[in-house]
Design a protein around this motif. Structure first.
Motif, PDB file in Angstrom:
ATOM      1  N   ARG A 145      -7.782  64.232  33.607  1.00 24.18           N
ATOM      2  CA  ARG A 145      -6.380  63.984  33.951  1.00 24.18           C
ATOM      3  C   ARG A 145      -6.205  64.251  35.435  1.00 24.18           C
ATOM      4  O   ARG A 145      -6.665  65.257  35.962  1.00 24.18           O
ATOM      5  N   THR A 146      -5.551  63.337  36.100  1.00 18.38           N
ATOM      6  CA  THR A 146      -5.292  63.464  37.538  1.00 18.38           C
ATOM      7  C   THR A 146      -3.789  63.320  37.772  1.00 18.38           C
ATOM      8  O   THR A 146      -3.030  63.090  36.831  1.00 18.38           O
ATOM      9  N   ALA A 147      -3.375  63.416  39.027  1.00 24.09           N
ATOM     10  CA  ALA A 147      -1.951  63.279  39.362  1.00 24.09           C
ATOM     11  C   ALA A 147      -1.405  61.915  38.980  1.00 24.09           C
ATOM     12  O   ALA A 147      -0.215  61.773  38.682  1.00 24.09           O
ATOM     13  N   SER A 148      -2.277  60.905  38.934  1.00 19.58           N
ATOM     14  CA  SER A 148      -1.815  59.552  38.624  1.00 19.58           C
ATOM     15  C   SER A 148      -2.128  59.119  37.191  1.00 19.58           C
ATOM     16  O   SER A 148      -1.999  57.948  36.852  1.00 19.58           O
ATOM     17  N   GLY A 149      -2.561  60.038  36.343  1.00 19.80           N
ATOM     18  CA  GLY A 149      -2.891  59.684  34.949  1.00 19.80           C
ATOM     19  C   GLY A 149      -4.285  60.170  34.600  1.00 19.80           C
ATOM     20  O   GLY A 149      -4.634  61.308  34.877  1.00 19.80           O
ATOM     21  N   TYR A 150      -5.085  59.306  34.016  1.00 18.63           N
ATOM     22  CA  TYR A 150      -6.465  59.633  33.650  1.00 18.63           C
ATOM     23  C   TYR A 150      -7.406  58.721  34.405  1.00 18.63           C
ATOM     24  O   TYR A 150      -7.151  57.522  34.540  1.00 18.63           O
ATOM     25  N   GLU A 151      -8.492  59.318  34.919  1.00 16.34           N
ATOM     26  CA  GLU A 151      -9.461  58.556  35.709  1.00 16.34           C
ATOM     27  C   GLU A 151     -10.867  59.049  35.426  1.00 16.34           C
ATOM     28  O   GLU A 151     -11.059  60.197  35.031  1.00 16.34           O
ATOM     29  N   TRP A 152     -11.847  58.162  35.652  1.00 15.98           N
ATOM     30  CA  TRP A 152     -13.239  58.578  35.658  1.00 15.98           C
ATOM     31  C   TRP A 152     -13.496  59.231  37.002  1.00 15.98           C
ATOM     32  O   TRP A 152     -13.362  58.607  38.048  1.00 15.98           O
ATOM     33  N   VAL A 153     -13.826  60.518  37.009  1.00 17.76           N
ATOM     34  CA  VAL A 153     -14.059  61.279  38.232  1.00 17.76           C
ATOM     35  C   VAL A 153     -15.556  61.534  38.353  1.00 17.76           C
ATOM     36  O   VAL A 153     -16.189  62.035  37.419  1.00 17.76           O
ATOM     37  N   ASN A 154     -16.126  61.178  39.507  1.00 19.30           N
ATOM     38  CA  ASN A 154     -17.557  61.366  39.726  1.00 19.30           C
ATOM     39  C   ASN A 154     -17.860  62.849  39.902  1.00 19.30           C
ATOM     40  O   ASN A 154     -17.250  63.534  40.701  1.00 19.30           O
ATOM     41  N   ILE A 155     -18.811  63.351  39.120  1.00 22.92           N
ATOM     42  CA  ILE A 155     -19.222  64.748  39.211  1.00 22.92           C
ATOM     43  C   ILE A 155     -20.431  64.882  40.133  1.00 22.92           C
ATOM     44  O   ILE A 155     -20.500  65.779  40.961  1.00 22.92           O
ATOM     45  N   VAL A 156     -21.395  63.989  39.962  1.00 25.50           N
ATOM     46  CA  VAL A 156     -22.598  64.020  40.800  1.00 25.50           C
ATOM     47  C   VAL A 156     -23.155  62.611  40.910  1.00 25.50           C
ATOM     48  O   VAL A 156     -22.948  61.779  40.020  1.00 25.50           O
ATOM     49  N   GLN A 157     -23.793  62.340  42.029  1.00 22.28           N
ATOM     50  CA  GLN A 157     -24.460  61.063  42.193  1.00 22.28           C
ATOM     51  C   GLN A 157     -25.787  61.269  42.892  1.00 22.28           C
ATOM     52  O   GLN A 157     -25.969  62.246  43.614  1.00 22.28           O
ATOM     53  N   ASN A 158     -26.723  60.361  42.643  1.00 27.11           N
ATOM     54  CA  ASN A 158     -28.037  60.416  43.229  1.00 27.11           C
ATOM     55  C   ASN A 158     -28.375  59.056  43.802  1.00 27.11           C
ATOM     56  O   ASN A 158     -28.421  58.071  43.070  1.00 27.11           O
ATOM     57  N   ASN A 159     -28.600  59.027  45.115  1.00 26.45           N
ATOM     58  CA  ASN A 159     -28.996  57.779  45.782  1.00 26.45           C
ATOM     59  C   ASN A 159     -30.511  57.669  45.732  1.00 26.45           C
ATOM     60  O   ASN A 159     -31.223  58.533  46.224  1.00 26.45           O
TER      61      ASN A 159
END
Length: 132
Positions: free
Chosen positions: A115-129
């Motif tokens: 849940r975010t200020a604008s509703g619900y979003e997929w939030v990135n926790i970690v990424q690997n390049n």
């Protein structure tokens, strides 16, 4: 002995078991075992400790489920890795707390629906390049 009165009751054994067999050789594919110590086991033939419900050592249902463990300490405890796949559904309240793995041609990501200020979003926790 097997009795029915709207329920299936197995008696006369120290460890009542139900074998589910779909082979012609008669080897059970799945086995359900209700044990005297409060355990309920669902396992594959030749593999033990696959899936336990209520493995608390008491006859009181705890609601805890263990996969690969006979003593889960939480609602779901998995002994070993948990594989996630890409969840392409739109983020929503029903998805809150869901984690997903996704990948493109150069980067892999682990996201969580939050849940975010604008509703619900997929939030990135970690990424690997890994690409160029």
């Amino acid at each position: 002995d097997v009795t029915t009165n709207g329920y299936l009751t197995l008696t006369g054994q120290a460890t009542p078991q139900i074998f589910m067999d779909s082979t012609t050789a008669g080897t059970p594919i799945w086995t359900m075992i209700a044990r005297n110590d409060g355990y309920f086991l669902l396992g594959r033939s030749g593999v033990s400790n696959d899936f336990f419900i209520n493995p608390s050592g008491t006859a009181t249902f705890t609601g805890n489920v263990g996969i690969g463990t006979t003593a889960p300490k939480s609602k779901l405890q998995v002994a070993g890795g948990v594989q996630m796949a890409n969840d392409t559904s739109t983020a929503s309240a029903d998805k809150a707390g869901t984690m997903r793995y996704r990948d493109d041609s150069t980067t892999s990501y682990v996201d969580m629906c939050m849940r975010t200020a604008s509703g619900y979003e997929w939030v990135n926790i970690v990424q690997n390049n890994y690409g160029a």
